[in-house]
Design a protein around this motif. Sequence first.
Motif, PDB file in Angstrom:
ATOM      1  N   LEU A 168       0.847  -1.197   0.000  1.00 48.41           N
ATOM      2  CA  LEU A 168       0.000   0.000   0.000  1.00 48.41           C
ATOM      3  C   LEU A 168       0.881   1.246   0.000  1.00 48.41           C
ATOM      4  O   LEU A 168       1.866   1.304   0.735  1.00 48.41           O
ATOM      5  CB  LEU A 168      -0.884  -0.004   1.258  1.00 48.41           C
ATOM      6  N   VAL A 169       0.501   2.220  -0.824  1.00 44.74           N
ATOM      7  CA  VAL A 169       1.220   3.496  -0.859  1.00 44.74           C
ATOM      8  C   VAL A 169       0.262   4.616  -0.452  1.00 44.74           C
ATOM      9  O   VAL A 169      -0.848   4.713  -0.980  1.00 44.74           O
ATOM     10  CB  VAL A 169       1.749   3.789  -2.279  1.00 44.74           C
ATOM     11  N   VAL A 170       0.691   5.439   0.483  1.00 46.49           N
ATOM     12  CA  VAL A 170      -0.107   6.609   0.882  1.00 46.49           C
ATOM     13  C   VAL A 170       0.678   7.860   0.519  1.00 46.49           C
ATOM     14  O   VAL A 170       1.847   7.992   0.905  1.00 46.49           O
ATOM     15  CB  VAL A 170      -0.409   6.582   2.392  1.00 46.49           C
ATOM     16  N   GLU A 198       5.091  14.149 -11.289  1.00 46.17           N
ATOM     17  CA  GLU A 198       4.480  13.068 -12.054  1.00 46.17           C
ATOM     18  C   GLU A 198       5.533  12.176 -12.707  1.00 46.17           C
ATOM     19  O   GLU A 198       5.365  10.953 -12.778  1.00 46.17           O
ATOM     20  CB  GLU A 198       3.553  13.693 -13.103  1.00 46.17           C
ATOM     21  N   THR A 199       6.636  12.782 -13.169  1.00 44.53           N
ATOM     22  CA  THR A 199       7.691  12.000 -13.818  1.00 44.53           C
ATOM     23  C   THR A 199       8.272  10.981 -12.833  1.00 44.53           C
ATOM     24  O   THR A 199       8.429   9.799 -13.157  1.00 44.53           O
ATOM     25  CB  THR A 199       8.816  12.931 -14.327  1.00 44.53           C
ATOM     26  N   ALA A 232       7.995   6.793 -13.032  1.00 41.49           N
ATOM     27  CA  ALA A 232       9.187   5.934 -12.991  1.00 41.49           C
ATOM     28  C   ALA A 232       9.047   4.895 -11.876  1.00 41.49           C
ATOM     29  O   ALA A 232       9.314   3.704 -12.070  1.00 41.49           O
ATOM     30  CB  ALA A 232      10.437   6.787 -12.771  1.00 41.49           C
ATOM     31  N   TRP A 233       8.563   5.334 -10.738  1.00 38.23           N
ATOM     32  CA  TRP A 233       8.405   4.436  -9.586  1.00 38.23           C
ATOM     33  C   TRP A 233       7.359   3.351  -9.861  1.00 38.23           C
ATOM     34  O   TRP A 233       7.462   2.213  -9.410  1.00 38.23           O
ATOM     35  CB  TRP A 233       8.028   5.284  -8.366  1.00 38.23           C
ATOM     36  N   LEU A 234       6.338   3.730 -10.615  1.00 35.74           N
ATOM     37  CA  LEU A 234       5.232   2.805 -10.892  1.00 35.74           C
ATOM     38  C   LEU A 234       5.654   1.606 -11.745  1.00 35.74           C
ATOM     39  O   LEU A 234       4.870   0.671 -11.936  1.00 35.74           O
ATOM     40  CB  LEU A 234       4.067   3.540 -11.569  1.00 35.74           C
ATOM     41  N   ALA A 235       6.905   1.627 -12.245  1.00 37.62           N
ATOM     42  CA  ALA A 235       7.404   0.438 -12.958  1.00 37.62           C
ATOM     43  C   ALA A 235       7.416  -0.765 -12.005  1.00 37.62           C
ATOM     44  O   ALA A 235       7.344  -1.911 -12.435  1.00 37.62           O
ATOM     45  CB  ALA A 235       8.799   0.712 -13.508  1.00 37.62           C
ATOM     46  N   ASP A 236       7.499  -0.503 -10.719  1.00 31.79           N
ATOM     47  CA  ASP A 236       7.428  -1.584  -9.722  1.00 31.79           C
ATOM     48  C   ASP A 236       5.972  -2.039  -9.595  1.00 31.79           C
ATOM     49  O   ASP A 236       5.149  -1.374  -8.973  1.00 31.79           O
ATOM     50  CB  ASP A 236       7.956  -1.077  -8.378  1.00 31.79           C
ATOM     51  N   GLN A 237       5.673  -3.191 -10.214  1.00 34.51           N
ATOM     52  CA  GLN A 237       4.283  -3.649 -10.270  1.00 34.51           C
ATOM     53  C   GLN A 237       3.744  -4.086  -8.915  1.00 34.51           C
ATOM     54  O   GLN A 237       2.546  -4.285  -8.759  1.00 34.51           O
ATOM     55  CB  GLN A 237       4.140  -4.807 -11.277  1.00 34.51           C
TER      56      GLN A 237
END
Length: 491
Positions: free
Chosen positions: A247-249, A302-303, A307-312
Amino acid sequence: MLLPLADLLLSPDDMAAVDRAAAASAISSYGLMEKAGQAVAASALRHFPGALRYVVLCGPGNNGGDGYVAARALEQSGAEVGLFHLGDPKKLKGDAARAFADCPVVGETTAHYLPRPGDIVIDAIFGAGLSRHVPDEVAAIISKVSQAGLPVIAVDLPSGLDGRSGQVLGAAFRAVRTVTFMTRKPGHLLMPGRDLCGILEVFDIGIPARIVRAQANGMTAENTPAQWQADLPVADTDTHKYKRGHLVVFSGGASATGAARMAAMAGLKAGAGLVTIASPEQALAVNAGLLTAIMLHAVDDETALRAWLADQRLSTFVLGPGFGAGEKARQFVLALGQRHLVLDADGITSFRDDPQPLFDAFADGPTRLVLTPHEGEFARLFPDIAADNRLGKVEKARAAAARAHAAIVYKGADSVIAAPDGRALINANAPSWLATAGSGDVLAGVIGGLLAQGTPAFEAAAAAVWLHGVAGQRAGKGLTAEDLVAHVTPF
Ligand SMILES: NC(=O)C1=CN([C@@H]2O[C@H](COP(=O)(O)OP(=O)(O)OC[C@H]3O[C@@H](n4cnc5c(N)ncnc54)[C@H](O)[C@@H]3O)[C@@H](O)[C@H]2O)[C@H](O)CC1
Ligand SMILES: [K+]
């Protein structure tokens, strides 16, 4: 899943359909009225044995019919009974006319009722058939009884209360007890209706459960564990933290970080395997100084987020608590792609002028978005639905869920949880002291924690609202949001 009958809520229209279906299957409708009226009389005698007089106020429909049966039963018990009709009882029809004919008590018009100390008032003026504001004549009786401070037992619903929406139509009795039949109605749980009903008694008057269920469609119920227990994460023995979700907050800036930390802790306590706070650089130090079990990651724009969201493994996000409303919130939300999101507070407000991109972003596949508006935020996101006076809170939440492709938690003392497919639950376990600063942040975190573990959105939202209520009860009066977090436990 077959929901317990006791949890189902039937609208007055559903209940009328139940009556028709019962009559069509050769169940005597007068027999139902007889049982209903007898139940009311029994409740009055049991709970107010010392009454000097039972005053039965009877209206023009079947609610009045129940009243005539109750008046007969009370008279036959040897009690003193006063009977008052609204309008001309000779105009009664069907079962109500028969109940009047069978009643040995001689009545007079309600205008002649003079309250006496020791009276117990049985309100059988309007029930499920109330269709518009009560007439002035009824408003006058309501105020007469309330000024006299007499206890009122309501038959089915306090007259003036809309059984569908829980709203008052002009004026309504405030009952100490309400005796209803087979199942409750939404208006018994929604505010202010819940307060006006007093203690609720539900009597089985003998309509077969299959007939009740056929009309209820299982779409509206009280929020209880039976609705979502089977969908909660199971603690299997070989589990590891990544299997229990990440979970990310999102945290606000350096002066607004507390809300995110409370949501994050709540998510961890609800069982998420890992929780990370995504923080702006400027707030990293303050967050780091106050976190232990929770991880920290710098995300400024946002950039960096993309980039971080590559971690599924980052599967579920909470955005809103302390975040600040504006363009950054919109960009972050719309960058999340196929992730799950709890959008709360400022996050909701950020979409006030243009919510469609939000709804579109989460439109495909199983529900991935949970929105947690209070009344003001609801009106920002769904102004037309909020302003539609024909809709009660349940219908509003349902319409919003369908439009937004989201599970909605429409917050309040009577929070309503709705799904895009039309399911709706009314929550009734929240103590009044739960309404405190930061309480909503904790709720958002619990929802996120359950979503991260794979609980479907509607069930996660409903379970979280219930767990939040339980935490509030355990923490007790005078709680702060920190106390609340400490009392969150998985089911
Ligand atoms: N299955 C059950 O639960 C059973 C319930 N029973 C009782 O029946 C009533 C519902 O009866 P119904 O006749 O449909 O409605 P009401 O008696 O509530 O009122 C209808 C009556 O009043 C008129 N009316 C409605 N609104 C107004 C208004 N604002 N001003 C003036 N007049 C109004 C309307 O035109 C009708 O004449 C339910 O609540 C139970 O108490 C059965 O007895 C057993 C089965
Ligand atoms: K009533």
